[in-house]
Scaffold this active site. Structure first.
Site, PDB file in Angstrom:
ATOM      1  CD  GLU A   3      -2.242   1.758   2.552  1.00  0.00           C
ATOM      2  OE1 GLU A   3      -3.283   2.416   2.649  1.00  0.00           O
ATOM      3  OE2 GLU A   3      -1.484   1.571   3.522  1.00  0.00           O
TER       4      GLU A   3
ATOM      5  CG  HIS B 138     -10.057  -0.372   4.681  1.00  0.00           C
ATOM      6  ND1 HIS B 138      -9.227  -0.777   3.656  1.00  0.00           N
ATOM      7  CD2 HIS B 138      -9.241   0.026   5.671  1.00  0.00           C
ATOM      8  CE1 HIS B 138      -7.978  -0.616   4.020  1.00  0.00           C
ATOM      9  NE2 HIS B 138      -7.944  -0.138   5.244  1.00  0.00           N
TER      10      HIS B 138
HETATM   11  C1  BGC Z   1      -4.945   1.514   6.403  1.00  0.00           C
HETATM   12  C2  BGC Z   1      -5.822   2.357   7.270  1.00  0.00           C
HETATM   13  C3  BGC Z   1      -5.154   2.433   8.617  1.00  0.00           C
HETATM   14  C4  BGC Z   1      -3.714   2.950   8.496  1.00  0.00           C
HETATM   15  C5  BGC Z   1      -2.940   2.734   9.735  1.00  0.00           C
HETATM   16  C6  BGC Z   1      -3.739   2.391   6.293  1.00  0.00           C
HETATM   17  O1  BGC Z   1      -3.191   2.798   5.241  1.00  0.00           O
HETATM   18  O2  BGC Z   1      -5.484   1.185   5.156  1.00  0.00           O
HETATM   19  O3  BGC Z   1      -7.119   1.861   7.369  1.00  0.00           O
HETATM   20  O4  BGC Z   1      -5.856   3.303   9.455  1.00  0.00           O
HETATM   21  O5  BGC Z   1      -3.025   2.301   7.475  1.00  0.00           O
HETATM   22  O6  BGC Z   1      -2.638   1.383   9.890  1.00  0.00           O
END
Ligand code: BGC
Length: 559
Positions: free
Chosen positions: A257, A335
């Protein structure tokens, strides 16, 4: 070399909201198991589960206090093992979320670090002394306020948290942190999972804390992305992590991510030569038309329609730069953002708009990630109270919007259309009760929403669900997996079109992402093409022109 994940069509399950089997209002792993046949029938071949580790649930599982066990509200280790086994029997792979940037403040490492300044775990986290009687610097947290919080222990130091103050960041400079995180990941790889979605990995390296982020002072804690995102060391830490995992399973899929990664970084992160990620998820692919927004209030909670020319440009750049490097991920929602139907759909033409948007995204080159319920055209839920958003930045938005003349209802309405929490509503299985068959108990987060359900859509041949099934099946054809992509530079503001080319095969996909009808002129001779699919109303007008009714789309394939 071909990998299984080159053909992945991923379905994102938010376990808390998917299916509750013990009627406590919280979805669980047995619920995911119960729905494997449904997922198989949908045609997807990979499941990504949001975090299921033991957690105080302050950030719904992203605050982990024990990485080696399943949160009791979601099930047991036996359930997880059964899920892995049964998913494999259904020819599906399992990808787990892996939270590597921070832990919960209830993690034994942090507790020991706080209770015992000589603890070996002190150096697992990031500490600094205050400056001029205040915080160590002015950097802002993604969840509002400062990144610094006073050591709850006996020292005069502060600890660093990029997200909630109950989620202290790990110190990846420390080789012991790297080894500990590798051990945790190996534990799960050995349990048989097939991939990891690396949460927030781009933040695991930070700049020198002495440097304030230069700002005009209006916001005392400005976001300081360039000091805590995409720094060079991230790649070194990640290379160590990923290569260790690939040693025990060369087929493990690493999906990172990288929310703020631009295309050049995405190339670096997913270049197979570097052994970092196999594919990355960026948030930078979207383009919103903000021309109607109010400029006196923050834009992140103001709804905005899609800006098609902007989206076209981003996709073209993304696709052409990643060609030959890695498969882009293709998604409309997750999400952390509003659901597709609510975000870009047209409530007057809900079914057609959801279908046109799906086709626009998922036959492109790349790995689809479908957020649970999107395949039904599910909308966000409508929360009734500002406190339900569990977000420090919401009261601030409310204040500014009220000052700018918005009513309480209008503020709630804007939030419900844009906020991530409104998108985490319970999956809609049937219409047997107010909770759409998710549970007999009120879901852990509940607000009313528009009716639609799996049961009803399975019976309706033209439903959004059946359309998703159709395109997920098409997506398995070599043309739509391997074919090169060319984003069409059409001369209008509303059509997203692209060509896929693989050996002698070619397809043209045209999607009208607006309620107005339009005509598209193409260079190709349409006599060379057959119509594969029409969604709503489309016609070929002569050799080079296609007319598309509002929210209509067409797929043409070379004869
Ligand atoms: C997740 C979020 C989360 C954050 C901290 C992100 O990028 O997708 O939902 O709050 O990381 O872990």
């Amino acid at each position: 070399m071909k990998k299984w994940f080159d053909e992945a069509t991923i379905y994102q399950v938010y376990p808390k909201s998917f299916k509750d089997t013990n009627n406590d209002g919280i979805g669980d792993l047995p619920g995911v198991i119960e729905k494997l046949d449904y997922l198989k029938d949908l045609g997807i071949n990979t499941l990504w589960l949001n975090p299921v580790y033991i957690s105080p649930q302050l950030d719904n599982g992203y605050d982990v206090s024990n990485y080696f066990a399943i949160d009791p509200s979601l099930g047991t280790m036996d359930d997880m093992q059964r899920l892995i086994h049964l998913a494999h029997q259904h020819q599906m792979k399992i990808v787990m979320d892996f939270v590597m940037n921070h832990t919960s403040d209830q993690h034994p490492w942090f507790k020991d670090a706080v209770n015992n300044p000589d603890s070996i775990y002190r150096d697992y986290y990031l500490w600094a002394k205050g400056r001029n009687g205040g915080k160590p610097n002015n950097w802002g947290s993604f969840f509002g306020g400062s990144v610094w919080e006073k050591d709850p222990g006996q020292t005069n130091e502060y600890y660093f948290h990029l997200f909630d103050k109950h989620m202290p960041d790990l110190n990846w400079k420390n080789p012991e942190v790297q080894n500990s995180m590798i051990d945790i990941a190996k534990f799960w790889v050995k349990k048989g999972i097939d991939g990891l979605r690396l949460d927030a990995f781009i933040h695991i390296s930070k700049a020198d804390f002495e440097q304030d982020y230069p700002s005009d002072g209006k916001n005392p804690y400005p976001l300081a992305e360039s000091f805590y995102a995409n720094r060079k060391d991230v790649q070194d830490y990640l290379n160590h992590f990923s290569s260790e995992l690939k040693k025990i399973n060369p087929d493990i899929f690493i999906m990172g991510e990288a929310s703020s990664a631009n295309v050049n970084l995405a190339v670096d992160y997913s270049d197979p030569e570097r052994q970092l990620c196999d594919s990355v998820i960026t948030f930078r692919n979207f383009a919103d038309d903000r021309s109607q927004n109010n400029h006196d209030i923050p834009e992140n909670f103001q709804p905005a329609p899609i800006d098609v020319p902007g989206f076209r440009e981003k996709m073209a750049v993304w696709q052409s730069n990643l060609e030959g490097i890695s498969y882009p991920t293709l998604y409309w929602s997750n999400h952390d953002m509003a659901r597709l139907a609510t975000r870009y759909g047209d409530f007057d033409e809900e079914e057609a708009s959801c279908k046109a948007l799906a086709l626009a995204m998922y036959l492109q080159k790349g790995l689809p990630i479908i957020y649970y319920g999107e395949e039904l055209g599910m909308r966000n839920m409508n929360l009734q109270d500002l406190a339900d958003f569990d977000d420090l930045t919401v009261p601030e938005f409310d204040q500014k919007a009220t000052k700018a003349g918005f009513s309480h209802e209008e503020v709630l309405n804007m939030l419900n259309k844009t906020h991530k929490i409104s998108a985490r509503n319970a999956m809609q299985w049937d219409e047997s009760n107010k909770y759409f068959g998710f549970s007999d108990h009120e879901p852990w987060k509940y607000g009313p929403t528009a009716a639609c359900s799996v049961e009803e859509e399975q019976q309706e041949p033209n439903s959004v669900l059946n359309f998703y099934k159709l395109i997920i099946k098409m997506k398995q054809e070599p043309l739509y997996i391997k074919g090169r992509e060319i984003v069409l530079n059409t001369k209008d503001k509303q059509v997203f079109g692209y060509k896929r080319i693989f050996n002698d095969h070619a397809a043209i996909v045209l999607c009208n992402l607006n309620k107005q009808a339009t005509k598209v002129t193409l260079d190709d001779n349409l006599n060379d093409y057959d119509i594969r699919l029409i969604q709503k109303t489309a016609n070929l007008d002569g050799k080079h022109q296609v007319s598309l009714a509002g929210w209509s789309s067409i797929v043409l394939e070379k004869k």
